[in-house]
Design an enzyme around this catalytic site. Structure first.
Site, mmCIF file in Angstrom:
data_model
loop_
_atom_site.group_PDB
_atom_site.id
_atom_site.type_symbol
_atom_site.label_atom_id
_atom_site.label_comp_id
_atom_site.label_asym_id
_atom_site.label_seq_id
_atom_site.Cartn_x
_atom_site.Cartn_y
_atom_site.Cartn_z
ATOM 1 N N LYS A 54 30.272 39.999 30.733
ATOM 2 C CA LYS A 54 30.525 39.344 32.029
ATOM 3 C C LYS A 54 29.361 38.423 32.391
ATOM 4 C CE LYS A 54 33.370 43.234 33.462
ATOM 5 N NZ LYS A 54 33.443 44.541 34.103
ATOM 6 N N GLN A 98 29.992 48.077 38.314
ATOM 7 C CA GLN A 98 30.607 48.541 37.075
ATOM 8 C C GLN A 98 30.990 50.015 37.190
ATOM 9 O OE1 GLN A 98 31.331 46.555 34.368
ATOM 10 N NE2 GLN A 98 32.374 48.310 33.486
ATOM 11 N N ASP A 121 36.354 42.030 42.042
ATOM 12 C CA ASP A 121 37.191 42.959 41.263
ATOM 13 C C ASP A 121 38.477 43.309 42.025
ATOM 14 O OD1 ASP A 121 36.633 43.679 38.704
ATOM 15 O OD2 ASP A 121 35.363 45.397 39.198
#
Ligand code: NAP
Length: 285
Positions: A54, A98, A121
């Site tokens: 990422k 994460q 997200d």
């Protein structure tokens, strides 16, 4: 006849090139650089690999890599305090925590610290609510990537009998809502579904996110259907999906491979979300 293979790598590369061009335009127009703050707590090797991918993609798109790494034994309130700082930092366009976080931390509570405008997200309750109500907001990356793939191959969605296998917060539920928003006629299957293969055979578009390797065989696919395989399983033979690829390939009209299908789309859509967040924060549409 063998199915057309949906090339997720190529579609993702196009999305990433578009984002990079739009980032350059954004920087020229505002003098600011979109920034992505990835937050990794601990040293889980798989998470480190995902985060690394990422961060690299973020830099390649011309965005600032504002990565934060905390030790595995960081207390809940310390992680929350970092997220709160990032939430008000104007250099940070998007925040990605994460998952999973180390045992002992409450990941769901930490996610809620992220303001919806920076929730790249799309996992906070606020973002989930915006999606459910059909209001503008940042959408989860993998589900958006699936819609992008279907669009790239001109798969008609309005009125189309569509089956989603899986109802997880990460994939099944949000992709079902995105498909409903596109006027598909959506059936959602889960572990209580009776005769999964029969239900799936009714679909012109079949999205499989069950997390069960090769759960979908040729008997579960209508001839000519478009099949999107979200599953990811590391096996001795390499990465495999939820679909029995060699068998389904002979029945489906179009099919995503694993790897090289949905996977590459997730990072591409994360970059797009970060750009969208930066644009919204700058008052651009
Ligand atoms: P998950 O949270 O484990 O959810 C799996 C869903 O499938 C659940 O809703 C479950 O039903 C349903 N299910 C399980 N067994 C079933 C069965 N026999 N018949 C019908 N439905 C069944 O998994 P997830 O996070 O959604 O991920 C799904 C897969 O996608 C995994 O392999 C994951 O690694 C992969 N994934 C890939 C990407 C990517 O970028 N390519 C991103 C995210 C996830 P219940 O709700 O009844 O338990």
């Amino acid at each position: 006849m063998s199915a057309e293979i949906i090339d997720g790598k190529a579609v993702a590369a196009r999305v990433r090139a578009d984002v990079a061009r739009e980032v350059a335009e954004f920087r020229a127009a505002t003098g600011r650089q979109p920034g992505l703050a990835t937050v990794l707590v601990g040293d889980d090797p798989a998470s480190a690999v995902y985060i690394g991918g990422k961060r690299k993609a973020c830099v390649e798109a011309g965005m600032a890599d504002l990565h934060q790494h905390l030790p595995a034994d960081t207390a809940q309130d310390k992680v929350a305090a970092l997220l709160d700082e990032l939430a008000v930092d104007p250099a940070v366009s998007g925040i990605l925590l994460q998952l999973p976080v180390p045992a002992g931390l409450d990941g769901a509570a930490l996610i809620e610290r992220i303001p919806s405008g920076k929730d790249v997200d799309g996992l906070t309750t606020a973002s989930v609510g915006l999606l459910a109500r059909g209001l503008p907001g940042l959408r989860p990356c993998t589900p958006s990537g699936i819609i992008e793939l279907l669009d790239a191959y001109d798969v008609p969605l309005a009125g189309t009998p569509t089956v989603v296998v899986g109802r997880s917060e990460l994939v099944g539920r949000p992709v079902s809502q995105l498909l409903i928003a596109r006027n598909a006629t959506v059936t959602v299957c889960h572990s209580h579904t009776r005769d999964l293969a029969e239900v799936c055979r009714g679909a012109d578009v079949l999205v499989v996110a069950a997390g069960r390797q090769a759960i979908i065989g040729a008997d579960a696919v209508k001839p000519g259907a478009t099949v999107i395989d979200v599953g990811m399983h590391r096996t001795e033979q390499g990465l495999r999906g939820d679909v029995d690829f060699p068998a389904v390939r002979e029945v489906a009209g179009r099919l995503t491979p694993v790897p090289g299908g949905v996977g590459p789309m997730t990072i591409a859509l994360l970059l797009r979300n970060t750009l969208l967040a930066a644009r919204a924060a700058a008052g651009l549409s």
